[in-house]
Design an enzyme around this catalytic site. Structure first.
Site, PDB file in Angstrom:
ATOM      1  N   LEU A  28       0.699  -1.225   0.026  1.00  0.00           N
ATOM      2  CA  LEU A  28       0.059   0.034   0.050  1.00  0.00           C
ATOM      3  C   LEU A  28       0.815   1.136  -0.075  1.00  0.00           C
ATOM      4  CD1 LEU A  28      -2.698  -1.243   2.803  1.00  0.00           C
ATOM      5  CD2 LEU A  28      -2.813  -1.465   0.297  1.00  0.00           C
ATOM      6  N   LYS A  36      15.737  -4.231   2.225  1.00  0.00           N
ATOM      7  CA  LYS A  36      15.587  -4.034   0.660  1.00  0.00           C
ATOM      8  C   LYS A  36      16.420  -3.026   0.160  1.00  0.00           C
ATOM      9  CE  LYS A  36      11.856  -2.064  -2.395  1.00  0.00           C
ATOM     10  NZ  LYS A  36      10.688  -1.239  -2.338  1.00  0.00           N
ATOM     11  N   HIS A  71      17.453   3.461  -1.209  1.00  0.00           N
ATOM     12  CA  HIS A  71      17.155   3.528  -2.677  1.00  0.00           C
ATOM     13  C   HIS A  71      18.094   4.473  -3.184  1.00  0.00           C
ATOM     14  CE1 HIS A  71      13.193   2.224  -1.009  1.00  0.00           C
ATOM     15  NE2 HIS A  71      12.833   1.703  -2.031  1.00  0.00           N
ATOM     16  N   ARG A  99       6.638   6.143   0.932  1.00  0.00           N
ATOM     17  CA  ARG A  99       8.011   6.532   0.262  1.00  0.00           C
ATOM     18  C   ARG A  99       8.190   7.921   0.150  1.00  0.00           C
ATOM     19  NH1 ARG A  99      10.375   3.279   0.794  1.00  0.00           N
ATOM     20  NH2 ARG A  99       9.893   1.613  -0.566  1.00  0.00           N
TER      21      ARG A  99
END
Length: 222
Positions: A33, A143, A117, A64
């Site tokens: 989500l 991640k 990221h 994010r």
């Protein structure tokens, strides 16, 4: 866990009701989500979604930041408070995504996903060190996603997955992103991500395509 539960279908939450319908129609057993798409209070949206989603079995809650490729522009201090609230509101078993900066600024988390990221890949040693720190701070998975065109960049992502023993997922963005996600899945990554067929995202392969190709590889059942 089968591949279906490890392939998360991304659901942009622009409207909570529409997002719930998308989540319930996910082609895989996991949804993410993306609350940074929501124009209002993300906690309010999560509360509504929590009352409607009794499936799929696995749910990731993500806010994010713009610095990590998302839409949320809150300062880190404000994000820390919002993420803590989301963790409190999330039903048992749901995973809240903490970007590594948020995780380090907090007192840790309870079974969250720690995500990073960067614009360029860290060295494999540095990535493993960061994954170890995330685990000590309470994360249940790490991640790492970054742009990658060169073969060595994709190989570096695969190495992290292989060496982390099921704790880390890593894949590249760009022309080879589908192969990179499939490689991570084949090496035992706890999660990979794909877009919803009814809500495609630029540069993100559809989760149904990832599932289809994974099964075609003959590596296991869904």
């Amino acid at each position: 866990m089968g591949a279906s539960g490890r392939i998360c279908t991304v659901v942009p939450v622009e409207d909570a009701g529409e997002a719930a319908m998308l989540a319930l129609s996910s082609p895989t057993g996991c949804v993410e989500l993306r609350l940074d798409f929501y124009p209002g209070d993300p906690g309010e949206a999560l509360e509504l979604l929590a009352t409607r989603l009794h499936s799929p079995a696995r749910v990731v809650v993500t806010l994010r930041s713009a610095g990590h490729g998302g839409l949320d522009r809150r300062a880190r201090g404000e994000r820390r408070a919002v993420l803590a609230r989301l963790e409190d509101l999330a039903p048992e078993g749901w995973l809240v995504d903490y970007e590594v900066e948020d995780l380090h600024a907090s007192s840790g988390c309870s079974g969250c996903i720690a995500s990073s990221h960067p614009t360029t890949p860290p060295t494999p040693r540095r990535a493993l060190e960061e994954a170890a720190v995330a685990e000590r701070l309470g994360a249940s998975a790490y991640k790492l996603v970054y742009p990658g065109v060169e073969p060595w960049e994709q190989a570096a992502a695969a190495r992290l997955v292989a060496e982390a023993g099921g704790f880390a997922t890593s894949f590249t963005l760009g022309p080879g992103t589908l192969a990179s996600r499939l490689t991570a899945l084949a090496l035992g990554a706890p999660l990979v991500f794909g877009s919803h067929p009814r809500a495609p995202l630029d540069g993100v392969p559809q989760s149904s395509e990832i599932m289809e190709l994974y099964l075609r590889m003959g590596l296991g059942e869904s």
